[in-house]
Design an enzyme around this catalytic site. Sequence first.
Site, PDB file in Angstrom:
ATOM      1  N   ILE A 151     144.165  69.932  -0.501  1.00 54.23           N
ATOM      2  CA  ILE A 151     143.266  70.191  -1.632  1.00 54.23           C
ATOM      3  C   ILE A 151     142.953  71.678  -1.739  1.00 54.23           C
ATOM      4  O   ILE A 151     142.984  72.260  -2.834  1.00 54.23           O
ATOM      5  CB  ILE A 151     141.976  69.367  -1.482  1.00 54.23           C
ATOM      6  CG1 ILE A 151     142.296  67.872  -1.552  1.00 54.23           C
ATOM      7  CG2 ILE A 151     140.964  69.746  -2.559  1.00 54.23           C
ATOM      8  CD1 ILE A 151     141.120  66.969  -1.247  1.00 54.23           C
ATOM      9  N   ASP A 170     141.131  78.960   7.859  1.00 52.45           N
ATOM     10  CA  ASP A 170     141.609  77.649   8.304  1.00 52.45           C
ATOM     11  C   ASP A 170     142.433  77.873   9.561  1.00 52.45           C
ATOM     12  O   ASP A 170     143.443  78.583   9.523  1.00 52.45           O
ATOM     13  CB  ASP A 170     142.473  76.998   7.217  1.00 52.45           C
ATOM     14  CG  ASP A 170     142.869  75.568   7.564  1.00 52.45           C
ATOM     15  OD1 ASP A 170     143.072  75.275   8.764  1.00 52.45           O
ATOM     16  OD2 ASP A 170     142.974  74.750   6.638  1.00 52.45           O
ATOM     17  N   CYS A 229     132.732  70.047  -2.411  1.00 50.25           N
ATOM     18  CA  CYS A 229     133.318  68.777  -2.861  1.00 50.25           C
ATOM     19  C   CYS A 229     134.013  68.084  -1.691  1.00 50.25           C
ATOM     20  O   CYS A 229     134.918  67.267  -1.896  1.00 50.25           O
ATOM     21  CB  CYS A 229     134.318  69.019  -3.988  1.00 50.25           C
ATOM     22  SG  CYS A 229     133.582  69.643  -5.512  1.00 50.25           S
ATOM     23  N   ALA A 230     133.612  68.427  -0.475  1.00 55.15           N
ATOM     24  CA  ALA A 230     134.282  67.880   0.714  1.00 55.15           C
ATOM     25  C   ALA A 230     133.426  66.816   1.387  1.00 55.15           C
ATOM     26  O   ALA A 230     133.633  65.616   1.181  1.00 55.15           O
ATOM     27  CB  ALA A 230     134.616  69.014   1.682  1.00 55.15           C
ATOM     28  N   ASP A 255     128.945  67.953  -4.849  1.00 51.08           N
ATOM     29  CA  ASP A 255     129.473  66.643  -5.252  1.00 51.08           C
ATOM     30  C   ASP A 255     129.303  65.617  -4.141  1.00 51.08           C
ATOM     31  O   ASP A 255     129.558  64.440  -4.360  1.00 51.08           O
ATOM     32  CB  ASP A 255     130.953  66.777  -5.624  1.00 51.08           C
ATOM     33  CG  ASP A 255     131.528  65.495  -6.207  1.00 51.08           C
ATOM     34  OD1 ASP A 255     130.869  64.896  -7.096  1.00 51.08           O
ATOM     35  OD2 ASP A 255     132.609  65.060  -5.770  1.00 51.08           O
ATOM     36  N   GLU A 260     125.037  58.866   1.067  1.00 53.11           N
ATOM     37  CA  GLU A 260     125.411  58.542  -0.306  1.00 53.11           C
ATOM     38  C   GLU A 260     125.230  57.054  -0.576  1.00 53.11           C
ATOM     39  O   GLU A 260     125.753  56.237   0.175  1.00 53.11           O
ATOM     40  CB  GLU A 260     126.859  58.967  -0.567  1.00 53.11           C
ATOM     41  CG  GLU A 260     127.053  60.473  -0.476  1.00 53.11           C
ATOM     42  CD  GLU A 260     128.478  60.919  -0.790  1.00 53.11           C
ATOM     43  OE1 GLU A 260     129.339  60.048  -1.034  1.00 53.11           O
ATOM     44  OE2 GLU A 260     128.718  62.133  -0.800  1.00 53.11           O
ATOM     45  N   HIS A 278     129.531  62.327  -6.344  1.00 52.06           N
ATOM     46  CA  HIS A 278     130.816  62.184  -5.654  1.00 52.06           C
ATOM     47  C   HIS A 278     131.930  61.815  -6.642  1.00 52.06           C
ATOM     48  O   HIS A 278     132.596  60.788  -6.510  1.00 52.06           O
ATOM     49  CB  HIS A 278     130.730  61.144  -4.531  1.00 52.06           C
ATOM     50  CG  HIS A 278     131.748  61.397  -3.441  1.00 52.06           C
ATOM     51  ND1 HIS A 278     131.555  61.043  -2.131  1.00 52.06           N
ATOM     52  CD2 HIS A 278     132.977  61.981  -3.467  1.00 52.06           C
ATOM     53  CE1 HIS A 278     132.602  61.380  -1.403  1.00 52.06           C
ATOM     54  NE2 HIS A 278     133.480  61.952  -2.205  1.00 52.06           N
ATOM     55  N   GLY A 280     134.624  63.704  -7.152  1.00 51.26           N
ATOM     56  CA  GLY A 280     135.841  64.452  -6.847  1.00 51.26           C
ATOM     57  C   GLY A 280     137.109  63.679  -7.124  1.00 51.26           C
ATOM     58  O   GLY A 280     138.090  64.232  -7.626  1.00 51.26           O
ATOM     59  N   ALA A 281     137.118  62.388  -6.812  1.00 50.48           N
ATOM     60  CA  ALA A 281     138.323  61.574  -7.010  1.00 50.48           C
ATOM     61  C   ALA A 281     138.208  60.659  -8.214  1.00 50.48           C
ATOM     62  O   ALA A 281     139.051  59.783  -8.414  1.00 50.48           O
ATOM     63  CB  ALA A 281     138.592  60.747  -5.755  1.00 50.48           C
TER      64      ALA A 281
END
Length: 525
Positions: A151, A170, A229-230, A255, A260, A278, A280-281
């Site tokens: 992503i 990373d 958004c993770a 997000d 949740e 949430h 994102g997807a």
Amino acid sequence: MHRVLISDSLSARAIEIFNERGIDTDVITGMKPEELIECIGDYDGLAVRSATKVTRAVLDAASKLKVIGRAGIGVDNIDVEGASGRGIVVMNAPFGNSITTAEHAIAMMFSLARQIPLANQSTHAGHWEKSRFMGMELTGKTLGIIGCGNIGSIVADRALGLKMKVIASDPYLTPEHAAEIGVQKVELDDLFARAEIITLHTPSTETTRGMLDVKAFAKMRDGVLIVNCARGELVVEADLKTAIESGKVGGAALDVFPQEPPDEFSLFGMAQVIATPHLGAATTEAQEKVALQIAQQMSDYLDSGAVVNALNMPSVSAEDAPRLKPYMNLSGQIGGLAGQVIKSGLTHVTVEYEGHAAELNTRPVTAALLEGLLSPMLSGVNLINAPILARDRGIEVSEVRHERDSEYQTLIRLSVETENQSRTVSGTLFGGDKPRIVEINGIKLEAELGKNMLYMVNKDRPGFIGRLGTVLGDSNVNIATFQLGRVSPGSDALALIQIDGELTAEVLDKLSSLPDVVQARALSF
């Protein structure tokens, strides 16, 4: 016929895929935990999204369950450790919603930079506040990406298209890949110091949970924008609130949340915070992709043993599965033989691969060997939890690949060290798929293992085989095959004897009492 339960809403096409593969499928959504517990014992597979909670209690009731498929990336709702202990594969669909999630992060950046939600709310209320909503351009701004995997890489590509400068932190990002995707790899503190916008795309782990805390915010530029958004637990909520109130953080777009849906969240109501549930997807395309992907993966596993995108065992593609199957049978026999004859606790395991075996995806082959090795000592060992059980018991496991010429076209050699002895077992494949044991503790032989075997080690002296045969004959034990080997005349000799039926303890005692016997064991495979 295999049966799969779909307990969350999935695309109808996923159901069609299961049915096309001959898998009986039930769709029962919105179940209470006790209802899922009551019915799960009837199913070989369970397909979920985020609503179903696969708890230890559910797993305890899942007597037939072989695979759990998560149509999406996160598996926070699944007890992966508990599933591993029961030999249940947990797989996800990590790529189907990558583009959608990356696009949402970009949308959140635009929303923060141009204050779109507040401007929309104001305009709907009848106001015309152009001067109030002075935004900033993204062009030329430095974007810091924390976690530049699938992503994160897509976010980087889109940001570069917006003419942004992109830096990334990373530990798994190689300099070569960074150059390939057009980003500069930096250390995390450097990213904090340079980035004008920071977006998170890393999983929640021991090292990443709470990574954006008061210390991290202190290292950032004044007015930095934060996009997450993770996973909600990556950011310390109270520290982010303080940073926004002080002006250190100019705004945050979230997000995801630690819980949740969130019962309480202290940043709700803050003008500088954009919050989405949430999403994102949450696109039609992404939900279709992940549903199809998980249905195909689960079907492949139930049909052929192919494992793709599993979180608790090595992957075995549908193409690799037929090729690996005979090697996994062989390694299981090698491990099973060693596990049944060693007498003390294991400390170290080395698995060597030579010839064609060295070219394999060896992780599942080693897992099969460990399953065979540990099963005689521990209950409940399976292909999935064997490596975990070995690690938890302090058993060091090493793999070695040899490119050297071998006596056999393909060879797997197991070396085990225990508290007081060392042993080796080697095996090969005859005709490409027929397992044979070809060496035990330096003694060469060529043995096919059957269901019931007799393992004998004795001093190599005349008359021993006759006495052995007499005991077996008098005990009405029929010999199917007999393989014998020795190091040198007069030294230790070893026999692997396939017999019809199981040996009784009485017969085994008689064999152990024969002159020159070092060890007599009944083996089963």
